[in-house]
Design an enzyme around this catalytic site. Structure first.
Site, short mmCIF file in Angstrom:
data_model
loop_
_atom_site.label_atom_id
_atom_site.label_comp_id
_atom_site.label_asym_id
_atom_site.label_seq_id
_atom_site.Cartn_x
_atom_site.Cartn_y
_atom_site.Cartn_z
N ARG A 80 0.84 -1.20 0.00
CA ARG A 80 0.00 0.00 0.00
C ARG A 80 0.87 1.25 0.00
O ARG A 80 1.97 1.24 0.56
CB ARG A 80 -0.91 0.01 1.23
N TYR A 208 -1.69 -3.52 -6.87
CA TYR A 208 -1.40 -4.32 -5.68
C TYR A 208 -2.48 -4.24 -4.60
O TYR A 208 -2.92 -3.16 -4.23
CB TYR A 208 -0.07 -3.89 -5.06
N LYS A 217 -9.59 -2.50 1.81
CA LYS A 217 -9.33 -1.36 2.68
C LYS A 217 -10.10 -0.11 2.23
O LYS A 217 -10.60 0.64 3.06
CB LYS A 217 -7.83 -1.07 2.75
N HIS A 237 -10.61 -2.52 11.63
CA HIS A 237 -9.52 -3.37 11.12
C HIS A 237 -9.28 -4.50 12.13
O HIS A 237 -8.28 -4.52 12.83
CB HIS A 237 -8.27 -2.48 10.98
N SER A 259 -1.45 -4.09 10.11
CA SER A 259 -1.13 -5.03 9.04
C SER A 259 0.17 -5.77 9.37
O SER A 259 1.13 -5.17 9.86
CB SER A 259 -0.93 -4.27 7.73
N CYS A 261 0.85 -8.03 11.63
CA CYS A 261 1.15 -8.24 13.05
C CYS A 261 0.49 -9.51 13.58
O CYS A 261 0.36 -9.70 14.78
CB CYS A 261 0.70 -7.05 13.90
N ASP A 286 -9.37 -9.98 8.97
CA ASP A 286 -8.84 -8.63 8.73
C ASP A 286 -9.81 -7.50 9.07
O ASP A 286 -9.39 -6.46 9.54
CB ASP A 286 -8.41 -8.51 7.26
N ARG A 375 2.10 -12.26 -0.71
CA ARG A 375 0.77 -12.59 -0.18
C ARG A 375 0.15 -13.80 -0.86
O ARG A 375 0.49 -14.13 -2.00
CB ARG A 375 -0.17 -11.40 -0.42
O1 SAT Z 1 -2.60 -4.50 0.96
S1 SAT Z 1 -3.67 -4.78 1.95
O2 SAT Z 1 -4.15 -3.53 2.52
O3 SAT Z 1 -4.76 -5.47 1.30
C1 SAT Z 1 -3.06 -5.77 3.18
C2 SAT Z 1 -2.71 -5.01 4.39
O4 SAT Z 1 -1.86 -4.12 4.34
O5 SAT Z 1 -3.27 -5.32 5.46
MN MN Z 2 -5.20 -5.56 7.22
#
Ligand code: SAT
Ligand code: MN
Length: 590
Positions: A80, A208, A217, A237, A259, A261, A286, A375
């Site tokens: 991100r 991405y 998100k 979140h 994210s 963690c 998530d 991922r």
């Molecule tokens: O790239 S994402 O936002 O989908 C994954 C994350 O950072 O939690």
């Molecule tokens: Mn996340």
């Protein structure tokens, strides 16, 4: 202005507002073809075949990983981009100091120019999707228009797309409009814009994850948090997990960690051998949408239907369920590959990479084989611990909310907030070391309230006020807790074994929610007495347990100062309730 080519046939069942918008977008972006996603398996297979032909996907070893594919994103497009992500509310104050802001008119001008003709020669995919079970009153729908087949395929795994969503949109009347183009994948021409007032998202220049899968998100957190405030609920979140005890009772807990963690690992936790009869049910990994329920409790749905999880560190020991579920029908993004064409990432205890995530011969001198933010995308139904309640329209009742982050010092293993208002302060004061999920430095402690720093679609001051106001809406509120699995000793070693052993902490949390579980009241909240935590079989030295459960008032006084300075940055938007709660904390720490 050019008109929509009449060769594009728009489905008759699509509502007029949707058709108008799709026509507008097509006449601006000028795609060669238009494809409305119906969400069928046949369509998914077709997308895969097309991407294999265009080399956007590479097939992995079909004997060891049937239905699995590798996607290599552009090397500059691997996470991100928070510095290019904007909340474009009419007033800058509504976005708050926690967001980058751009005036909507300026943002639209910029994006219109970027989108102009950007889909020439490409296929435009129109993806109606529903965030949450199709028949849930708590679900909300959107439509993503994209020129990326990779996005369309990922949306199929991550959300409920296609005809059922389209039917719901026709009934709902409103939907989130998400427009996405990979553009030239040029970091200089990359923006993720949110227009909360008109429920719109515009994303250009990245293919991405969180930048491109707009249901995740962008919709389910940034836009939904705004909607939630208007409508009286919370978009958070948080992973959602059902913890079943040996008596067969299931308690649902929602946990907010930043994210990368460990939300996904915790959501699929395998109970340790020393806790027979315990079981974990994954509702979500998530995002949680939390609503006041008819019985006075807080109820949660997971708006997603799949996982976009971090690969490095995932193995049979750290997350056996994830490890098993990604052996078939999974899209891998930015991993290495072995000589026999199996996916490979750091932390995998078998195989040797020959190719790195950029497709070059693997050379450890150039860095890891898999990108640290590599991922997997997989349907949640492949998870062996998938909870059937993930499809329940009413969601699950939440017993406890848990905040946590990566902190090598300060925060004890677990503590419980004194009450809701104190719990909101605990969430607002969260801080964590940064990870590879976003571009930028890794390992720097930054404030990440409720793990929502990158995702709150409006001013954090107003957001905390909204959290506080839940006390008036929800008579039987869940308890609020804080955990820290990442505390280290002076030599830098982790004090707590983590992973499956975290269930011991969840068990104490559930005890507390039922009025049991001995604790010492400290200035920061209730910390477990060591005999109230099940530590059997862990062989942790006494000194380690003491350190894990310790609260150093000197350090915390300094922390309270820093929290105060941070919160005051929100000026007149900082709720009085939080300011006085912090005053109470300071007084207790004296
Ligand atoms: O790239 S994402 O936002 O989908 C994954 C994350 O950072 O939690
Ligand atoms: Mn996340």
């Amino acid at each position: 202005m050019a008109t929509t080519p009449d060769r594009f046939v728009l489905p008759a069942e699509s509502p007029p507002e949707l058709r108008r918008w799709v026509e507008q977008v097509a006449s601006r972006t000028r795609p060669e073809r238009m494809h409305w996603c119906d969400g069928s398996e046949a369509e998914y297979r077709l997308l895969i075949r097309q991407m294999l032909a265009s080399k956007e996907l590479l097939e992995l070893n079909p004997a060891t990983h049937p239905g699995c594919y590798l996607h290599r994103s552009h090397p500059s497009d691997v996470a991100r981009v928070e510095h290019l992500t904007f909340v474009c509310s009419e007033s800058q104050e509504d976005a708050g100091p926690n967001n980058h802001w751009m005036a909507p008119a300026e943002a639209r001008r910029k994006m219109d120019a970027l989108f102009d003709g950007c889909m020439r020669g490409r296929t435009m995919y129109v993806i109606p999707y529903c965030m949450g079970p199709i028949d849930s009153p708590y679900s909300r729908c959107g439509v993503e228009i994209t020129d990326s087949a990779y996005v369309a395929a990922n949306m199929k795994l991550m959300t409920r797309i296609g005809s059922a969503a389209l039917a719901r949109i026709a009934g709902d009347g409103s939907f989130v409009k998400g427009l996405h183009s990979i553009g030239e994948l040029d970091p200089e021409r990359r923006f993720i814009m949110h227009f909360p007032e008109s429920l719109e998202i515009q994303s250009y220049g990245s293919g991405y994850g969180g930048n491109a899968l707009l249901g995740k998100k962008c919709h389910a957190l940034r836009i939904a948090s705004w909607q939630a405030r208007c409508e009286g609920w919370l978009a958070e979140h948080m992973m959602i997990v059902g913890v079943e005890n040996p008596a067969g009772d299931i308690h649902y807990i929602a946990c907010a960690f930043p994210s990368a963690c460990g939300k996904t690992n915790l959501a699929m936790l395998i109970p340790p051998g020393s806790m027979p009869g315990w079981k974990i049910w994954t509702v979500g990994d998530d995002i949680a949408w939390l609503h006041p329920g008819p019985d006075g409790r807080l109820w949660a749905i997971n708006p997603e239907a799949g996982y976009f999880g971090v690969l490095p560190g995932t193995n049979a020991k750290t997350n056996r369920h994830a490890f098993e579920m990604i052996r078939r029908d999974t899209i891998f993004t930015n991993v290495g590959v072995t000589a026999d064409n199996q996916p490979w990432w750091e932390g995998l205890d078998q195989g040797v990479p020959v190719t790195d995530w950029q497709g070059r011969p693997f050379d450890p001198a150039r860095g890891p084989a898999a990108h640290p933010n590599s991922r997997f995308t997989v349907s949640a139904r492949q998870n062996p611990s998938y909870s059937p309640m993930a499809d329940a329209p009413q969601g699950v009742p939440i017993s406890a909310l848990v905040f946590g982050g990566r902190r090598r010092a300060l925060a004890p293993l677990v503590f419980q907030a004194r009450n809701w208002r104190h719990g909101v302060l605990v969430g607002a004061a969260m801080a964590s070391e940064t990870t590879a999920a976003a571009t930028g430095d890794v390992g720097v402690v930054r404030r990440d309230p409720m793990a929502m720093k990158p995702f709150a679609g409006y001013n954090f001051g107003d957001y905390w006020q909204h959290w506080l106001s839940m006390a008036d809406r929800v008579p039987r509120l869940p308890g609020i807790f804080h955990v820290n699995w990442f505390r280290r000793d002076a030599a830098g070693r982790f004090l707590w074994p983590g992973y499956g052993e975290n269930l011991r902490v969840l068990a104490w949390i559930i005890d507390r929610c039922q009025g049991r579980g001995a604790a010492d009241e400290t200035a920061i909240g209730a910390v477990p007495r060591r005999d109230a935590l099940n530590l059997a079989g862990l062989n942790l030295p006494d000194a380690t347990v003491s350190e894990l459960l310790s609260m150093d008032a000197t350090q915390w006084r300094k922390e309270a100062e820093e929290i105060g300075a941070y919160l005051e940055g929100f000026g007149s938007h900082l709720p009085e309730g939080l300011r006085s709660e912090l005053g109470d904390l300071r007084a207790r720490l004296k």
